[in-house]
Design an enzyme around this catalytic site. Structure first.
Site, PDB file in Angstrom:
ATOM      1  N   GLY A   9       0.764  -1.236   0.000  1.00  0.00           N
ATOM      2  CA  GLY A   9       0.000   0.000   0.000  1.00  0.00           C
ATOM      3  C   GLY A   9       0.794   1.285   0.000  1.00  0.00           C
ATOM      4  O   GLY A   9       0.204   2.363   0.024  1.00  0.00           O
TER       5      GLY A   9
ATOM      6  N   GLU B  70       4.209  -6.489   1.701  1.00  0.00           N
ATOM      7  CA  GLU B  70       3.802  -6.880   0.343  1.00  0.00           C
ATOM      8  C   GLU B  70       3.668  -5.690  -0.593  1.00  0.00           C
ATOM      9  O   GLU B  70       2.575  -5.395  -1.082  1.00  0.00           O
ATOM     10  CB  GLU B  70       2.445  -7.582   0.403  1.00  0.00           C
ATOM     11  CG  GLU B  70       2.447  -8.841   1.196  1.00  0.00           C
ATOM     12  CD  GLU B  70       1.050  -9.428   1.377  1.00  0.00           C
ATOM     13  OE1 GLU B  70       0.950 -10.648   1.528  1.00  0.00           O
ATOM     14  OE2 GLU B  70       0.066  -8.646   1.381  1.00  0.00           O
TER      15      GLU B  70
ATOM     16  N   ARG C 191       2.760  -1.729  -6.020  1.00  0.00           N
ATOM     17  CA  ARG C 191       2.883  -0.468  -6.762  1.00  0.00           C
ATOM     18  C   ARG C 191       4.250   0.190  -6.572  1.00  0.00           C
ATOM     19  O   ARG C 191       4.855   0.675  -7.526  1.00  0.00           O
ATOM     20  CB  ARG C 191       1.793   0.484  -6.250  1.00  0.00           C
ATOM     21  CG  ARG C 191       1.619   1.733  -7.067  1.00  0.00           C
ATOM     22  CD  ARG C 191       0.666   2.704  -6.337  1.00  0.00           C
ATOM     23  NE  ARG C 191      -0.503   2.088  -5.804  1.00  0.00           N
ATOM     24  CZ  ARG C 191      -1.670   1.958  -6.454  1.00  0.00           C
ATOM     25  NH1 ARG C 191      -1.802   2.445  -7.662  1.00  0.00           N
ATOM     26  NH2 ARG C 191      -2.692   1.361  -5.884  1.00  0.00           N
TER      27      ARG C 191
ATOM     28  N   ARG D 256      -7.177   2.863 -15.462  1.00  0.00           N
ATOM     29  CA  ARG D 256      -7.228   3.459 -14.122  1.00  0.00           C
ATOM     30  C   ARG D 256      -7.937   4.816 -14.064  1.00  0.00           C
ATOM     31  O   ARG D 256      -8.502   5.171 -13.049  1.00  0.00           O
ATOM     32  CB  ARG D 256      -5.827   3.531 -13.505  1.00  0.00           C
ATOM     33  CG  ARG D 256      -5.221   2.131 -13.309  1.00  0.00           C
ATOM     34  CD  ARG D 256      -3.953   2.130 -12.476  1.00  0.00           C
ATOM     35  NE  ARG D 256      -4.204   2.433 -11.087  1.00  0.00           N
ATOM     36  CZ  ARG D 256      -3.965   3.586 -10.525  1.00  0.00           C
ATOM     37  NH1 ARG D 256      -3.447   4.567 -11.225  1.00  0.00           N
ATOM     38  NH2 ARG D 256      -4.240   3.774  -9.253  1.00  0.00           N
TER      39      ARG D 256
ATOM     40  N   TYR E 147     -10.994   4.759 -11.682  1.00  0.00           N
ATOM     41  CA  TYR E 147     -10.819   5.473 -10.407  1.00  0.00           C
ATOM     42  C   TYR E 147     -10.571   6.968 -10.554  1.00  0.00           C
ATOM     43  O   TYR E 147     -10.272   7.635  -9.566  1.00  0.00           O
ATOM     44  CB  TYR E 147      -9.593   4.934  -9.638  1.00  0.00           C
ATOM     45  CG  TYR E 147      -9.340   3.467  -9.656  1.00  0.00           C
ATOM     46  CD1 TYR E 147     -10.231   2.573  -9.096  1.00  0.00           C
ATOM     47  CD2 TYR E 147      -8.150   2.964 -10.191  1.00  0.00           C
ATOM     48  CE1 TYR E 147      -9.960   1.218  -9.087  1.00  0.00           C
ATOM     49  CE2 TYR E 147      -7.870   1.608 -10.178  1.00  0.00           C
ATOM     50  CZ  TYR E 147      -8.788   0.740  -9.631  1.00  0.00           C
ATOM     51  OH  TYR E 147      -8.510  -0.591  -9.622  1.00  0.00           O
TER      52      TYR E 147
ATOM     53  N   CYS F  60     -14.538   2.419 -28.361  1.00  0.00           N
ATOM     54  CA  CYS F  60     -15.863   2.966 -28.623  1.00  0.00           C
ATOM     55  C   CYS F  60     -16.548   3.189 -27.295  1.00  0.00           C
ATOM     56  O   CYS F  60     -17.439   2.431 -26.899  1.00  0.00           O
ATOM     57  CB  CYS F  60     -16.670   1.981 -29.448  1.00  0.00           C
ATOM     58  SG  CYS F  60     -16.495   2.339 -31.156  1.00  0.00           S
ATOM     59  N   GLU F  61     -16.123   4.216 -26.600  1.00  0.00           N
ATOM     60  CA  GLU F  61     -16.556   4.414 -25.222  1.00  0.00           C
ATOM     61  C   GLU F  61     -16.141   5.831 -24.845  1.00  0.00           C
ATOM     62  O   GLU F  61     -14.944   6.124 -24.809  1.00  0.00           O
ATOM     63  CB  GLU F  61     -15.798   3.374 -24.371  1.00  0.00           C
ATOM     64  CG  GLU F  61     -16.054   3.395 -22.923  1.00  0.00           C
ATOM     65  CD  GLU F  61     -17.096   2.355 -22.503  1.00  0.00           C
ATOM     66  OE1 GLU F  61     -17.300   1.361 -23.203  1.00  0.00           O
ATOM     67  OE2 GLU F  61     -17.700   2.592 -21.465  1.00  0.00           O
TER      68      GLU F  61
ATOM     69  N   TYR G  48      -0.377  -1.916 -12.165  1.00  0.00           N
ATOM     70  CA  TYR G  48      -1.823  -1.977 -12.428  1.00  0.00           C
ATOM     71  C   TYR G  48      -2.211  -1.405 -13.798  1.00  0.00           C
ATOM     72  O   TYR G  48      -3.265  -0.805 -13.946  1.00  0.00           O
ATOM     73  CB  TYR G  48      -2.600  -1.282 -11.302  1.00  0.00           C
ATOM     74  CG  TYR G  48      -2.308  -1.859  -9.940  1.00  0.00           C
ATOM     75  CD1 TYR G  48      -2.710  -3.157  -9.616  1.00  0.00           C
ATOM     76  CD2 TYR G  48      -1.582  -1.155  -8.983  1.00  0.00           C
ATOM     77  CE1 TYR G  48      -2.420  -3.713  -8.372  1.00  0.00           C
ATOM     78  CE2 TYR G  48      -1.287  -1.703  -7.740  1.00  0.00           C
ATOM     79  CZ  TYR G  48      -1.709  -2.984  -7.443  1.00  0.00           C
ATOM     80  OH  TYR G  48      -1.412  -3.533  -6.226  1.00  0.00           O
TER      81      TYR G  48
HETATM   82  N1  LLP Z   1      -1.239  -7.133  -0.400  1.00  0.00           N
HETATM   83  C1  LLP Z   1      -2.564  -7.265  -0.510  1.00  0.00           C
HETATM   84  C2  LLP Z   1      -3.256  -8.263   0.285  1.00  0.00           C
HETATM   85  C3  LLP Z   1      -3.282  -6.461  -1.400  1.00  0.00           C
HETATM   86  O1  LLP Z   1      -4.599  -6.578  -1.468  1.00  0.00           O
HETATM   87  C4  LLP Z   1      -2.588  -5.502  -2.187  1.00  0.00           C
HETATM   88  C5  LLP Z   1      -3.310  -4.669  -3.139  1.00  0.00           C
HETATM   89  C6  LLP Z   1      -1.191  -5.419  -2.050  1.00  0.00           C
HETATM   90  C7  LLP Z   1      -0.555  -6.242  -1.138  1.00  0.00           C
HETATM   91  C8  LLP Z   1      -0.356  -4.472  -2.851  1.00  0.00           C
HETATM   92  O2  LLP Z   1      -0.692  -3.145  -2.662  1.00  0.00           O
HETATM   93  P1  LLP Z   1       0.224  -1.994  -3.324  1.00  0.00           P
HETATM   94  O3  LLP Z   1       1.545  -1.989  -2.622  1.00  0.00           O
HETATM   95  O4  LLP Z   1       0.391  -2.318  -4.771  1.00  0.00           O
HETATM   96  O5  LLP Z   1      -0.561  -0.758  -3.119  1.00  0.00           O
HETATM   97  N2  LLP Z   1      -6.039  -1.851  -8.936  1.00  0.00           N
HETATM   98  C9  LLP Z   1      -5.832  -0.827  -7.933  1.00  0.00           C
HETATM   99  C10 LLP Z   1      -5.025  -1.356  -6.783  1.00  0.00           C
HETATM  100  C11 LLP Z   1      -5.662  -2.506  -6.073  1.00  0.00           C
HETATM  101  C12 LLP Z   1      -4.787  -3.004  -4.977  1.00  0.00           C
HETATM  102  C13 LLP Z   1      -5.381  -4.185  -4.332  1.00  0.00           C
HETATM  103  N3  LLP Z   1      -4.545  -4.818  -3.370  1.00  0.00           N
HETATM  104  C14 LLP Z   1      -5.134   0.346  -8.588  1.00  0.00           C
HETATM  105  O6  LLP Z   1      -4.932   0.329  -9.803  1.00  0.00           O
HETATM  106  O7  LLP Z   1      -4.828   1.323  -7.926  1.00  0.00           O
END
Ligand code: LLP
Length: 426
Positions: free
Chosen positions: A243, A285, A288, A325, A329, A356-357, A385
């Site tokens: 996150g 974890e 991004r 994205r 979002y 087409c959107e 992503y």
């Molecule tokens: N661990 C778990 C259990 C997760 O659900 C996620 C992201 C991560 C790690 C990694 O999070 P990061 O470090 O990448 O923020 N599609 C959305 C993001 C969805 C993230 C879902 N889970 C976007 O494009 O912003």
């Protein structure tokens, strides 16, 4: 590194226009150097702040392909997968199954069998039905599955609603507040074919503030102490999820990831001591923050349509199929014209995709250099992503991924062909 040299945008010293000439547009371009540097930041932080008693996992939902698993594995990271498809890709790339964590709120029986048979190190259990199914399947295979639990610590991080997952109203995991998390661990501790190893939480995505991470760590440790005291179950591992935010646009200033890790480690150590727990094995974890800023997307400008007193649409040869994205979002990006990178960004554009959107936009009010058909338009920070969320809407083939390694471009994912598109059509 992304920089402008003699008016041309370059990635690790390679001109974007040379890459697009060789590999065509649109394409994703990624810097292996940046990905490796980011992996090392997390790896080194675990060494520094926990004496190596932990593991960073690359959250591969951010970008999953065989080569990325090879790169993160060679940096000593583990990986988190959320589907049979990601697991299959990681295994095919030779990823050590012991360093794979399998997440997901609706894992199928087939996926769980695949995980058990391939020796996946951890299965992060989401719900009671999954726990019972896993216990049965592991028993049938004569194995004991190491498990963690996805727990909602009730900590809310300020980010987009769709990616907020720590609060009680979330489809992910079991809640602390209502005793659900305690109950599931009690049940698991009485089962024969699973071993309770860890507790996991993930409080959201694209977070800049370290406070919610520290609060989540505190809440989780208190829960681990309760489980130890009341159930005599010792949870040895604490997984704090991902996150950490990245810079997409000006004004977003993520702290150094080492700083997050240091601050969180202080909380983990002091809380563990106060609660009479040993400092747990720490797992993080990041997804991004490992690949996001390492990637850009290069498109060709197809047309420039000015609607007087309203806006100017700059149409490109890609769009929501390679980057959904903004459509999903309203996520903001910065862009530039790669072949005019030293000119002022004084042109306000709505960058529109080819689908087409009407909602197929990459951004509105984006400041770029004055564009013309044939220019190369680059969107920054698309390493996470984008490829992993790409689709074939309108039967648009997925883009290739060009990796810059030691100053040379190489293809790590080929461009899809029309043949690929009809492969499963009967
Ligand atoms: N661990 C778990 C259990 C997760 O659900 C996620 C992201 C991560 C790690 C990694 O999070 P990061 O470090 O990448 O923020 N599609 C959305 C993001 C969805 C993230 C879902 N889970 C976007 O494009 O912003």
């Amino acid at each position: 590194m992304i920089e402008t040299v003699n008016g041309n945008l370059c990635v690790d010293g390679v001109k974007v226009s040379d890459i697009t000439e060789e590999f065509g547009t649109p394409c994703y371009i990624m810097s292996e150097k940046t990905i490796r540097e980011n992996c090392r930041k997390y790896k080194n932080a675990i060494e520094k702040y926990y004496g190596g008693n932990g593991l960073p996992l690359f959250a591969s939902k951010a970008f999953s392909c065989m080569e990325i698993y090879r790169i993160v594995a060679s940096e000593g990271l583990g990986t988190d997968v959320v589907s049979g498809g990601e697991l299959y890709t990681a295994l095919k790339a030779g990823f050590d199954p012991k360093k794979i964590y399998f997440h997901g709120n609706a894992k199928t029986e087939k996926e769980l069998i695949m995980a058990i048979e391939s020796g996946v190190g951890h299965i992060v259990v989401d719900n009671i039905e999954e726990l019972m199914l896993l216990d049965r399947l592991a028993g049938e295979k004569g194995k004991i599955a190491n498990i963690s639990f996805r727990i909602k610590p009730g900590v809310e991080a300020h980010t987009h609603d769709f990616v907020k997952t720590g609060q009680i109203d979330s489809k992910f995991g079991v809640a602390l507040e209502n005793g659900e998390a305690f109950e599931i661990i009690k049940t698991a501790s009485e089962l024969k074919n699973v071993k309770v190893v860890g507790a996991h939480c993930h409080i959201g995505s694209q977070i800049f503030d370290e406070d919610p991470f520290m609060l989540a760590a505190k809440v989780m440790l208190e829960f681990m102490a309760k489980v130890k005291n009341e159930l005599s179950v010792e949870i040895k591992e604490l997984n704090l999820g991902g996150g950490f935010g990245i810079r997409y646009v000006e004004g977003q200033n993520p702290k150094d990831y080492d700083e997050y890790m240091r601050k969180v480690s202080e909380t983990v150590k002091s809380e563990s001591a106060a609660l009479g727990l040993e400092v747990p094995y720490i797992v993080v974890e990041p997804g991004r923050s490992i690949v996001g800023a390492a990637g850009i997307t290069a498109y060709k400008v197809m047309s420039v349509k000015t609607i007087e007193n309203i806006r100017t649409y700059v149409a490109i040869d890609g769009g929501m199929t390679d980057n959904p994205r903004y459509a999903l979002y309203k996520s903001e990006y910065e862009a530039c014209i790669a072949n005019k990178a030293d000119k002022p960004k004084d042109f306000k554009a709505t960058v529109a995709g080819r689908c087409c959107e009407s909602g197929d936009l990459i951004g509105e009010n984006m400041m770029i250099q004055k564009p013309e058909a044939g220019d190369i338009l680059v969107v920054f920070a698309t390493g996470a992503y984008n490829y992993s969320m790409a689709s074939n809407y309108n039967r648009v083939p997925r883009l290739p991924v060009v990796m810059i390694t030691d100053g040379k471009p190489r293809i790590i994912v080929k461009r899809e062909t029309y043949e690929d598109i009809i492969r499963n059509d009967i």
